[in-house]
Design a protein around this motif. Structure first.
Motif, PDB file in Angstrom:
ATOM      1  N   GLN A  72     -23.942  -3.258  21.954  1.00 59.69           N
ATOM      2  CA  GLN A  72     -23.166  -2.100  22.429  1.00 59.69           C
ATOM      3  C   GLN A  72     -23.356  -1.898  23.933  1.00 59.69           C
ATOM      4  O   GLN A  72     -22.403  -1.650  24.663  1.00 59.69           O
ATOM      5  N   ALA A  73     -24.601  -2.041  24.421  1.00 62.93           N
ATOM      6  CA  ALA A  73     -24.872  -1.876  25.849  1.00 62.93           C
ATOM      7  C   ALA A  73     -24.107  -2.915  26.661  1.00 62.93           C
ATOM      8  O   ALA A  73     -23.534  -2.616  27.724  1.00 62.93           O
ATOM      9  N   ALA A  74     -24.104  -4.149  26.208  1.00 62.48           N
ATOM     10  CA  ALA A  74     -23.382  -5.213  26.913  1.00 62.48           C
ATOM     11  C   ALA A  74     -21.898  -4.911  26.976  1.00 62.48           C
ATOM     12  O   ALA A  74     -21.237  -5.134  28.004  1.00 62.48           O
ATOM     13  N   SER A  75     -21.374  -4.369  25.875  1.00 61.83           N
ATOM     14  CA  SER A  75     -19.946  -4.020  25.848  1.00 61.83           C
ATOM     15  C   SER A  75     -19.633  -2.909  26.848  1.00 61.83           C
ATOM     16  O   SER A  75     -18.625  -2.947  27.573  1.00 61.83           O
ATOM     17  N   GLN A  76     -20.504  -1.911  26.889  1.00 59.36           N
ATOM     18  CA  GLN A  76     -20.308  -0.805  27.832  1.00 59.36           C
ATOM     19  C   GLN A  76     -20.389  -1.287  29.278  1.00 59.36           C
ATOM     20  O   GLN A  76     -19.600  -0.865  30.139  1.00 59.36           O
ATOM     21  N   LEU A  77     -21.331  -2.172  29.556  1.00 59.91           N
ATOM     22  CA  LEU A  77     -21.474  -2.713  30.911  1.00 59.91           C
ATOM     23  C   LEU A  77     -20.242  -3.512  31.310  1.00 59.91           C
ATOM     24  O   LEU A  77     -19.761  -3.420  32.461  1.00 59.91           O
ATOM     25  N   ARG A  78     -19.709  -4.296  30.368  1.00 57.61           N
ATOM     26  CA  ARG A  78     -18.504  -5.067  30.678  1.00 57.61           C
ATOM     27  C   ARG A  78     -17.323  -4.144  30.996  1.00 57.61           C
ATOM     28  O   ARG A  78     -16.539  -4.378  31.915  1.00 57.61           O
ATOM     29  N   LYS A  79     -17.220  -3.083  30.176  1.00 57.17           N
ATOM     30  CA  LYS A  79     -16.115  -2.143  30.375  1.00 57.17           C
ATOM     31  C   LYS A  79     -16.232  -1.438  31.735  1.00 57.17           C
ATOM     32  O   LYS A  79     -15.234  -1.287  32.474  1.00 57.17           O
ATOM     33  N   LEU A  80     -17.463  -1.022  32.101  1.00 53.69           N
ATOM     34  CA  LEU A  80     -17.673  -0.368  33.394  1.00 53.69           C
ATOM     35  C   LEU A  80     -17.370  -1.329  34.549  1.00 53.69           C
ATOM     36  O   LEU A  80     -16.750  -0.946  35.559  1.00 53.69           O
ATOM     37  N   ARG A  81     -17.823  -2.584  34.364  1.00 55.89           N
ATOM     38  CA  ARG A  81     -17.604  -3.546  35.450  1.00 55.89           C
ATOM     39  C   ARG A  81     -16.127  -3.855  35.614  1.00 55.89           C
ATOM     40  O   ARG A  81     -15.620  -3.981  36.746  1.00 55.89           O
ATOM     41  N   GLU A  82     -15.411  -3.974  34.521  1.00 58.85           N
ATOM     42  CA  GLU A  82     -13.978  -4.277  34.604  1.00 58.85           C
ATOM     43  C   GLU A  82     -13.199  -3.113  35.225  1.00 58.85           C
ATOM     44  O   GLU A  82     -12.216  -3.308  35.937  1.00 58.85           O
ATOM     45  N   GLY A  83     -13.664  -1.891  34.959  1.00 59.20           N
ATOM     46  CA  GLY A  83     -12.948  -0.723  35.490  1.00 59.20           C
ATOM     47  C   GLY A  83     -13.364  -0.320  36.888  1.00 59.20           C
ATOM     48  O   GLY A  83     -12.709   0.537  37.519  1.00 59.20           O
ATOM     49  N   SER A 104     -25.469  -6.750  33.372  1.00 55.86           N
ATOM     50  CA  SER A 104     -24.689  -7.489  32.369  1.00 55.86           C
ATOM     51  C   SER A 104     -25.367  -8.810  32.020  1.00 55.86           C
ATOM     52  O   SER A 104     -25.426  -9.210  30.855  1.00 55.86           O
ATOM     53  N   LYS A 105     -25.881  -9.490  33.055  1.00 56.76           N
ATOM     54  CA  LYS A 105     -26.583 -10.753  32.795  1.00 56.76           C
ATOM     55  C   LYS A 105     -27.842 -10.507  31.966  1.00 56.76           C
ATOM     56  O   LYS A 105     -28.145 -11.237  31.019  1.00 56.76           O
ATOM     57  N   HIS A 106     -28.561  -9.436  32.337  1.00 57.68           N
ATOM     58  CA  HIS A 106     -29.765  -9.079  31.582  1.00 57.68           C
ATOM     59  C   HIS A 106     -29.412  -8.768  30.124  1.00 57.68           C
ATOM     60  O   HIS A 106     -30.104  -9.204  29.193  1.00 57.68           O
ATOM     61  N   ALA A 107     -28.296  -8.014  29.965  1.00 58.39           N
ATOM     62  CA  ALA A 107     -27.855  -7.656  28.608  1.00 58.39           C
ATOM     63  C   ALA A 107     -27.447  -8.898  27.826  1.00 58.39           C
ATOM     64  O   ALA A 107     -27.754  -9.031  26.631  1.00 58.39           O
ATOM     65  N   GLU A 108     -26.740  -9.828  28.495  1.00 57.94           N
ATOM     66  CA  GLU A 108     -26.333 -11.049  27.814  1.00 57.94           C
ATOM     67  C   GLU A 108     -27.539 -11.882  27.417  1.00 57.94           C
ATOM     68  O   GLU A 108     -27.573 -12.479  26.334  1.00 57.94           O
ATOM     69  N   ASP A 109     -28.555 -11.928  28.320  1.00 60.32           N
ATOM     70  CA  ASP A 109     -29.778 -12.663  27.986  1.00 60.32           C
ATOM     71  C   ASP A 109     -30.466 -12.049  26.774  1.00 60.32           C
ATOM     72  O   ASP A 109     -30.902 -12.752  25.855  1.00 60.32           O
ATOM     73  N   LYS A 110     -30.588 -10.700  26.795  1.00 56.33           N
ATOM     74  CA  LYS A 110     -31.222 -10.020  25.654  1.00 56.33           C
ATOM     75  C   LYS A 110     -30.395 -10.187  24.390  1.00 56.33           C
ATOM     76  O   LYS A 110     -30.935 -10.311  23.289  1.00 56.33           O
ATOM     77  N   LEU A 111     -29.056 -10.167  24.587  1.00 58.67           N
ATOM     78  CA  LEU A 111     -28.184 -10.351  23.428  1.00 58.67           C
ATOM     79  C   LEU A 111     -28.381 -11.753  22.839  1.00 58.67           C
ATOM     80  O   LEU A 111     -28.406 -11.933  21.620  1.00 58.67           O
TER      81      LEU A 111
END
Length: 405
Positions: A72-83, A104-111
């Motif tokens: 969920q955090a990664a999704s939120q970060l992607r949405k914020l970055r895109e906007g 986002s990279k940190h979130a993707e790594d953790k994901l």
């Protein structure tokens, strides 16, 4: 940066009220401000930027939590970055973009770590259930240890319930295999006990027959053959198979009781017989003492006469216990051998001219010489050869007898 004044430095308002944000790629219009002063307009859009920063801070904090929903955090970060490229804010957009990219990279790594852990957990759970299925199938293939195997199937079900993380499709597939193994086991167990019941009826009939035969023999006094017959029944009992534990114990008690009647009676008879044999042994040992006390060297002939009387008494006494029979006989033979040696020595001390055996052998040699002379006188070659051989044999025996003196 937490000061709105610092963030407003990243924007401007032109004469017609259009608000711009400054970025590394140039200015970008983010809105229009007509309600107040330029400073108020920039502050308004800077507060929106501050709201984004707060939201990013919260997401960053959640990412560092052990219980974070990383996906969920990664999704939120992607949405914020895109906007962010079109966000109506004034502030350090480049810095926030860089921070969002880093988070986002940190979130993707953790994901990725989370997915790897989930995959490993799932693989472990699948392996655990596959092991239980394999064990169940192995139990189903066996035709023994029904009680222990049945209990193990119940334990497997409880262990199955405690394993989580297997996807529904795989779980259903494994469960179908387990259920099939359990059904096979249940079917085989039912067939086994049905067959066992039928076999035990046959065994029960056979053992009733053996009990009846044992009871019929229990009063016999034909000790040897009856004991052998009962031993044969015992062998048949063992070969007949076993009943259910309680029934087997009851049948065995009856069978054993019939045997005990016979063997107890035989034991009483044999005890009386043993007492008689022991009394005979005591009597023979007393005769042996007398025989061993004979002064054989002093008077062998008198000792021989006394020994013959003891021998007559020995034979009249009767049997002794078998385990001592050979020992007593050896002692008796020892006295007999000593007496024989003494008599032989005494006989050899007789002078030659009084030794009847030597006198007889010499007479036989003389007769053989006369027979040879008659044969020679007749000139019969066959008779001569035979007479010569007979004379030579008799002379040889005489020489041996004289040489032993």
């Amino acid at each position: 940066m937490s000061d709105l004044g610092d963030w407003t430095s990243f924007g401007r308002v032109d004469a017609d009220g259009t608000v711009y944000v400054k970025t590394s790629s140039g200015e970008r219009a983010v809105g229009s401000w007509q309600a107040g002063s330029t400073e108020e307009g920039l502050a308004h859009f800077a507060r929106k930027y501050a709201d984004l920063v707060v939201e990013v801070d919260l997401i960053a904090a959640r990412l560092n939590s052990e219980s974070a929903d990383v996906e969920q955090a990664a999704s939120q970060l992607r949405k914020l970055r895109e906007g962010l490229d079109t966000a109506a804010v004034v502030g350090d957009v480049d810095a926030l973009a860089a921070r969002l990219d880093g988070l986002s990279k940190h979130a993707e790594d953790k994901l990725g770590e989370f997915k790897a852990a989930k995959d490993a957990e799932r693989a472990e759970a699948v392996a655990a259930k596959e092991a239980l299925v394999a064990e169940a199938e192995e139990l189903a293939a066996k035709d023994s240890h029904w009680k222990a195997s049945g209990a193990r199937f119940s334990e497997i079900i409880e262990e199955w319930k405690a394993i989580h993380g297997v996807d529904r499709k795989t779980d259903q597939k494994l469960w179908r295999r387990f259920s099939a193994a359990r059904d096979t086991f249940t079917r085989h167990r039912g067939a086994y006990f049905s067959q066992l019941d039928a076999e035990r009826k046959v065994i029960g009939s056979k053992k009733e027959e053996l009990i009846a035969r044992a009871e019929a023999l229990s009063t016999s006094t034909d000790w040897g053959p009856t004991a052998d017959a009962l031993k044969g029944l015992m062998a048949e009992w063992k070969d007949a198979g076993r009943l259910a534990p309680d029934a087997e114990q009851k049948a065995w008690k009856r069978f054993r009781a019939a045997q005990d009647v016979f063997f107890n009676a035989r034991s009483e008879v044999f005890s009386a017989r043993d007492a008689e044999l022991e009394a005979n042994q005591a009597a023979k040992e007393e005769l042996l003492k007398q025989a061993e006390a004979l002064d054989i060297e002093a008077d062998p002939k008198a000792a021989q006469n006394a020994f013959r009387e003891l021998q007559a008494g020995w034979h009249d006494i009767g049997a002794v216990p078998r385990k001592n029979q050979a020992k007593l006989q050896r002692r008796l033979r020892n006295v007999e051998d000593k007496l024989r040696d003494a008599l032989d020595t005494a006989w050899r001390k007789v002078p030659v001219e009084k030794n009847p055996l030597l006198l007889q052998m010499r007479q036989q040699v003389a007769e053989a010489e006369e027979k040879l002379e008659r044969a020679k006188a007749d000139g019969n070659a066959g008779r001569i050869k035979k007479a010569e051989a007979d004379l030579a044999s008799k002379k040889q025996f005489l020489q041996l007898a004289e040489g032993t003196k």
